[in-house]
Motif scaffolding. Structure first.
Motif, short mmCIF file in Angstrom:
data_model
loop_
_atom_site.label_atom_id
_atom_site.label_comp_id
_atom_site.label_asym_id
_atom_site.label_seq_id
_atom_site.Cartn_x
_atom_site.Cartn_y
_atom_site.Cartn_z
N TRP A 49 0.82 -1.20 0.00
CA TRP A 49 0.00 0.00 0.00
C TRP A 49 0.86 1.26 0.00
N ALA A 50 1.93 1.24 0.76
CA ALA A 50 2.81 2.41 0.82
C ALA A 50 3.45 2.71 -0.53
N ASP A 51 3.69 1.65 -1.32
CA ASP A 51 4.33 1.82 -2.64
C ASP A 51 3.33 2.09 -3.77
N LEU A 52 2.03 1.98 -3.46
CA LEU A 52 1.02 2.06 -4.51
C LEU A 52 0.90 3.46 -5.11
N TYR A 53 1.17 4.50 -4.30
CA TYR A 53 0.87 5.86 -4.73
C TYR A 53 1.74 6.83 -3.95
N ASP A 54 1.88 8.01 -4.45
CA ASP A 54 2.63 9.06 -3.76
C ASP A 54 1.67 9.75 -2.78
N TRP A 55 1.44 9.08 -1.66
CA TRP A 55 0.43 9.52 -0.70
C TRP A 55 0.80 10.84 -0.05
N ASP A 56 -0.21 11.65 0.23
CA ASP A 56 0.00 12.91 0.94
C ASP A 56 0.19 12.67 2.44
N PHE A 57 -0.38 11.59 2.95
CA PHE A 57 -0.27 11.25 4.36
C PHE A 57 -0.78 9.82 4.55
N CYS A 58 -0.57 9.28 5.74
CA CYS A 58 -1.05 7.93 6.05
C CYS A 58 -1.42 7.86 7.52
N GLN A 59 -2.48 7.12 7.82
CA GLN A 59 -2.95 6.97 9.19
C GLN A 59 -2.75 5.52 9.63
N ILE A 60 -2.00 5.33 10.72
CA ILE A 60 -1.72 3.99 11.20
C ILE A 60 -2.02 3.87 12.69
N TYR A 112 6.00 2.79 10.44
CA TYR A 112 6.28 4.22 10.67
C TYR A 112 7.61 4.61 10.02
N ASN A 113 8.61 3.76 10.18
CA ASN A 113 9.92 4.06 9.61
C ASN A 113 9.87 4.10 8.08
N ILE A 114 9.08 3.20 7.48
CA ILE A 114 8.93 3.19 6.02
C ILE A 114 8.32 4.51 5.55
N LEU A 115 7.27 4.96 6.23
CA LEU A 115 6.62 6.21 5.85
C LEU A 115 7.58 7.38 6.00
N THR A 116 8.36 7.36 7.06
CA THR A 116 9.31 8.45 7.30
C THR A 116 10.37 8.49 6.20
N GLU A 117 10.88 7.33 5.81
CA GLU A 117 11.86 7.27 4.73
C GLU A 117 11.29 7.78 3.41
N LYS A 118 9.99 7.56 3.19
CA LYS A 118 9.34 8.01 1.97
C LYS A 118 8.90 9.47 2.05
N GLY A 119 9.04 10.08 3.20
CA GLY A 119 8.61 11.46 3.37
C GLY A 119 7.10 11.61 3.47
N ILE A 120 6.42 10.57 3.91
CA ILE A 120 4.96 10.60 4.04
C ILE A 120 4.59 10.94 5.48
#
Length: 379
Positions: A163-174, A190-198
């Protein structure tokens, strides 16, 4: 009020670190206490909260309507409103369009600041692609009907990566708290999102209230360190110590909870190194006591046979941590009278695919019934 910078559309703005989650409004006589809900949100807004989160199914579809009545007198530029697409109700892209515009109308707004695909998992991945959901949300964004596109997540780490790789998300809720660092996507997500700048929005920071009260031995460890702070404040401070967390949602259901949270976030302090070590010890102590990883999200409800699934699990975990014999005897007795007790489960399995925590619900309900009898809490 602690604020964190987050991009909303094309602009960099400041969101309150504390967000008001509208899934657990106070109840009165079986209905949402609208006056008290308004008093709570008004107080939160007056004290700097500017992020309000609702969803299509909350409170049986009434949450959005209640939010509309509360925010109608607010300056629309003074707060951020988040809502969510119930993908399980969408068989066609026309359903997406219909529900989205229904939500705008129910909330009484012309746009959402944050819009999420709600509670995604591995089973909904192909559905989003096949229906063209993201393209439709991008269309709404170009039309000015939403500012940020994201998703909220309930599944395992491998599904999260997709899901994280599917789109250039503006944000994510976990879902993340100091007990769930290895649950669902966990801290690695959380670390994956941080590395992606999400940017990250957090739900269940207090684990459905599970991290707001413990047995006296565990509570004493936290109270000895900070005697004037609530037990729940430790959970908020742990999550807020993560720098890429922009908003922490709290599903507040009492005015006292609002006051306590305002206190925590108005003079916010990240956990010190000493406090981080203390939380690690507390986590290990709790893991030895807690029985069921239930957050009382109510996605498993209603049970076709009347069982109050989250209510039974709250009692199970509560007694294992607090040994509150009198309360459990009284509460379970009332559940038996109302035909809501664990013993009413017939193992039909209808609840299993609905649980975002993947709890083996019938098995754990049967286990709870045995536990009650072994501890002399029921006949």
């Amino acid at each position: 009020m602690e604020k964190r910078k987050i991009r909303v559309g094309k602009d960099l703005k400041e969101a309150s670190l504390l967000g008001f989650g509208c899934m657990r409004f106070p109840m009165k006589d079986g209905e949402v206490d609208i006056l008290e809900s308004k008093r709570m949100i008004d107080f939160a807004v007056e004290n700097g909260v500017n992020y309000i989160d609702t969803a299509y199914p909350y409170h049986g579809g009434k949450s959005e309507l209640i939010v509309r009545d509360i925010i109608k007198d607010y300056d629309r530029d003074s707060f951020f409103l988040a809502d969510k697409l119930p993908l399980w109700d969408c068989e066609t892209i026309e359903d997406v369009e219909r529900i989205f515009h229904e939500q705008l109308e129910k909330c009484g707004v012309e746009y959402f600041d944050f819009y999420l695909i709600h509670a995604v998992n591995k089973d909904r991945y192909k559905q989003v692609i096949n229906l063209g959901v993201i393209s439709k949300l991008e269309e709404f964004k170009r039309q000015g009907k939403l500012r940020n596109i994201g998703f909220s997540f309930h599944d395992d780490l491998e599904s999260f990566k997709k899901w994280a790789d599917l789109y250039d998300w503006d944000f994510c809720q976990i879902q993340l708290n100091y007990m769930d660092i290895e649950h669902q996507q966990g801290i690695e997500g959380y670390n994956i999102l941080t590395e992606k700048g999400i940017p990250v929005i957090i739900m269940e920071p207090v684990k459905g209230g599970g991290l707001a009260k413990f047995n006296p031995i565990i509570e004493a460890q936290l109270k000895d360190e900070r005697p004037n702070d609530s037990i729940a404040s430790w959970a908020f401070r742990w999550v807020g110590s993560l720098p890429n967390v922009k908003v922490i949602l709290s599903g507040m259901s009492t005015f006292e909870q609002v006051e306590d949270n305002i206190k925590t976030f108005s003079d916010f302090e990240p956990l010190s190194e000493k406090e981080q070590k203390l939380i690690t010890k507390v986590r290990n102590d709790i893991l030895e006591l807690s029985k069921v990883e239930c957050t009382s999200c109510n996605y498993c409800m209603p049970c076709p046979h009347g069982v109050d699934i989250p209510g039974n699990f709250r009692m199970y975990n509560g007694h294992s941590m607090y040994s509150n014999d009198g309360y459990v005897k009284w509460s379970y007795g009332n559940m038996i009278k109302a035909n809501k007790a664990a013993r009413n489960c017939i193992d039909c399995g209808e609840c299993l695919p609905k649980c975002p925590q993947f709890i083996e619900i019938p098995t754990r309900l049967a286990e709870f019934e045995v536990y009650l009898k072994d501890n002399g809490l029921t006949e």
